[in-house]
Design a protein around this motif. Structure first.
Motif, short mmCIF file in Angstrom:
data_model
loop_
_atom_site.label_atom_id
_atom_site.label_comp_id
_atom_site.label_asym_id
_atom_site.label_seq_id
_atom_site.Cartn_x
_atom_site.Cartn_y
_atom_site.Cartn_z
N VAL A 147 26.90 -14.89 -1.22
CA VAL A 147 25.68 -15.64 -1.52
C VAL A 147 24.75 -14.75 -2.34
CG1 VAL A 147 23.78 -17.00 -0.61
CG2 VAL A 147 25.95 -16.91 0.64
N VAL A 148 24.31 -15.28 -3.49
CA VAL A 148 23.47 -14.56 -4.43
C VAL A 148 22.20 -15.38 -4.66
CG1 VAL A 148 23.35 -13.52 -6.73
CG2 VAL A 148 25.57 -13.70 -5.56
N GLY A 149 21.05 -14.74 -4.60
CA GLY A 149 19.81 -15.48 -4.82
C GLY A 149 18.83 -14.71 -5.67
N HIS A 150 18.10 -15.44 -6.50
CA HIS A 150 17.06 -14.85 -7.34
C HIS A 150 15.70 -15.44 -6.99
CE1 HIS A 150 14.44 -15.19 -11.03
NE2 HIS A 150 14.56 -13.88 -10.91
N ASP A 151 14.66 -14.61 -7.02
CA ASP A 151 13.29 -15.08 -6.75
C ASP A 151 13.30 -15.74 -5.37
OD1 ASP A 151 10.48 -15.67 -8.07
OD2 ASP A 151 11.17 -17.61 -7.33
N TRP A 152 12.81 -16.99 -5.23
CA TRP A 152 12.82 -17.66 -3.93
C TRP A 152 14.25 -17.81 -3.39
CZ3 TRP A 152 11.02 -18.92 0.51
CH2 TRP A 152 9.65 -19.11 0.72
N GLY A 153 15.22 -17.88 -4.29
CA GLY A 153 16.60 -17.96 -3.82
C GLY A 153 17.04 -16.71 -3.08
N SER A 203 15.56 -9.51 -7.67
CA SER A 203 14.11 -9.48 -7.76
C SER A 203 13.42 -9.30 -6.41
CB SER A 203 13.57 -10.74 -8.45
OG SER A 203 12.17 -10.69 -8.54
N VAL A 204 13.88 -9.95 -5.36
CA VAL A 204 13.19 -9.90 -4.07
C VAL A 204 14.05 -9.15 -3.06
CG1 VAL A 204 12.17 -11.24 -2.20
CG2 VAL A 204 12.02 -12.08 -4.55
N PRO A 205 13.57 -8.03 -2.53
CA PRO A 205 14.34 -7.27 -1.55
C PRO A 205 14.35 -7.96 -0.19
CG PRO A 205 12.19 -6.28 -1.84
CD PRO A 205 12.28 -7.39 -2.85
N PRO A 206 15.25 -7.52 0.70
CA PRO A 206 15.23 -8.06 2.06
C PRO A 206 14.01 -7.52 2.81
CG PRO A 206 16.85 -6.31 1.88
CD PRO A 206 16.32 -6.53 0.50
N LEU A 207 13.15 -8.41 3.26
CA LEU A 207 11.92 -8.01 3.93
C LEU A 207 11.99 -8.42 5.39
CD1 LEU A 207 9.36 -9.19 1.22
CD2 LEU A 207 10.23 -6.87 1.59
N PRO A 208 11.79 -7.50 6.32
CA PRO A 208 11.83 -7.86 7.73
C PRO A 208 10.63 -8.74 8.09
CG PRO A 208 11.09 -5.60 7.46
CD PRO A 208 11.51 -6.07 6.11
N ARG A 209 10.79 -9.51 9.12
CA ARG A 209 9.72 -10.38 9.61
C ARG A 209 8.53 -9.53 10.04
NH1 ARG A 209 7.99 -12.47 14.54
NH2 ARG A 209 7.21 -14.63 14.47
N GLY A 210 7.34 -9.88 9.57
CA GLY A 210 6.15 -9.13 9.90
C GLY A 210 5.59 -9.46 11.27
N LYS A 211 4.56 -8.75 11.65
CA LYS A 211 3.94 -8.94 12.95
C LYS A 211 2.83 -9.97 12.93
CE LYS A 211 4.94 -4.20 14.40
NZ LYS A 211 4.38 -2.90 14.87
N ARG A 212 2.43 -10.41 11.72
CA ARG A 212 1.33 -11.37 11.60
C ARG A 212 1.76 -12.52 10.70
NH1 ARG A 212 -3.73 -8.65 9.20
NH2 ARG A 212 -4.62 -10.64 9.87
N ARG A 213 1.02 -13.62 10.78
CA ARG A 213 1.26 -14.75 9.87
C ARG A 213 1.13 -14.26 8.43
NH1 ARG A 213 0.91 -19.87 12.09
NH2 ARG A 213 0.31 -19.91 14.30
#
Length: 318
Positions: free
Chosen positions: A98-104, A126-136
């Motif tokens: 699975v390959v995704g660009h931007d929002w993908g 373009s968008v790295p894997p970002l862990p879920r944050g602690k706030r909204r």
């Protein structure tokens, strides 16, 4: 060279999705970003097919001939990842890259997070894997970036879709080829009494990688289907945070790669670089970041040869 064909496929979740496809062999799903369509992968579809893969680029939920419901809450990350994962059995495959660009890219990262048994490998552009944050997310954006940050401008239904649809050729010329006017410390901030497009200068000439025919294609697609549903992806940022609480601190297990332009403001910024410094903590099989020089945000369209080579090398190494 392989040819691209189109058809409608019902994802396992029930959404009927238009796909562009080429070739046969192991499945590679290509997920576009905002505001694009399958067309952003036109160069990769044929290259992957010629390399022996079944390359498939859907119009994702809310886009193009796929369309989708009008309700904002029908565009959560669980819907989007579910659509992509649901295409795998619908296309007769057991697993996929699975390959995704931007929002993908967040959709691709979440497919690997939620169903690693179905994902052989995952690539973000373009968008790295970002862990879920602690706030909204919107609370964090307001505190760190201010109310003028463009994603916050997108939260209100109406103004953004009206602005983007007003003059479609100008919209796409600005977004794809315009120079960004950044406010504050290099941030995309919507000016007071202005709109999102005021962040960009209209180019006098198109770059070599972008043609008038490309502008016409995007203008026709969004002229027919509009921007409201694609913008609903942004309007689920806080809902996504709530829905993914069960995966807080969970790891993305499949092999992973990031491809990014050195001039891409989405990834070439302190917050993204900080996340990349810690990436192996939550993506243990993360292989590398391929930085493309003289490249902006529209990665696979700006540098098709380099992206094609990187994708094929990554998939062959799995």
């Amino acid at each position: 060279m392989s040819e691209i064909s189109h058809r409608i496929v019902r994802s396992a979740g029930g959404l009927e999705m238009r796909i562009a496809e080429a070739g046969s062999g192991p499945l590679v799903l290509l997920l576009h970003g905002f505001p694009e369509s399958w067309y952003s992968w036109r160069h990769q579809l044929t290259a992957l097919a010629d390399a022996g893969y079944h390359a498939v680029a859907p119009d994702q939920r809310g886009y193009g001939a796929t369309g989708g419901p009008d309700e904002i809450d029908s565009y959560s990350i669980l819907h989007l990842a579910g659509d992509a994962l649901g295409l795998i059995p619908a296309l007769g495959a057991d697993r996929a890259v699975v390959v995704g660009h931007d929002w993908g890219a967040p959709v691709a990262w979440h497919t690997a997070l939620l169903r690693p048994d179905l994902v052989r490998g995952v690539v973000g552009l373009s968008v790295p894997p970002l862990p879920r944050g602690k706030r909204r997310p919107t609370d964090s954006m307001r505190q760190l970036l201010g109310d003028a940050y463009y994603m916050l401008y997108f939260q209100q239904s109406g103004p953004a879709e009206t602005e983007l649809a007003r003059d479609l050729p100008t919209t796409f010329r600005k977004l794809l080829a315009g120079r960004a006017r950044l406010g504050g410390p290099g941030l995309p901030l919507v000016p007071e009494d202005g709109g999102f497009l005021d962040l960009f200068d209209a180019p006098t000439d198109l770059p070599e990688w972008l043609t008038e025919q490309d502008i016409a294609f995007y203008s026709t697609e969004f002229g027919a289907h509009g921007f409201a549903r694609p913008l609903n992806w942004y309007r689920n940022l806080d809902r996504n945070w709530e829905l993914t609480a069960a995966w807080h601190d969970a790891r993305i297990e499949p092999p992973a790669l990031l491809i990014a332009g050195e001039r891409d403001l989405v990834v070439a910024n302190p917050a993204a670089m900080e996340a990349l410094a810690e990436v192996h903590r939550h993506v243990p099989r993360f292989q590398d970041v391929l930085w493309l020089p003289e490249t902006g945000h529209w990665t696979q369209q700006e540098r098709p040869k380099e992206v094609n080579e990187a994708l094929i090398q990554f998939i062959q190494g799995l």
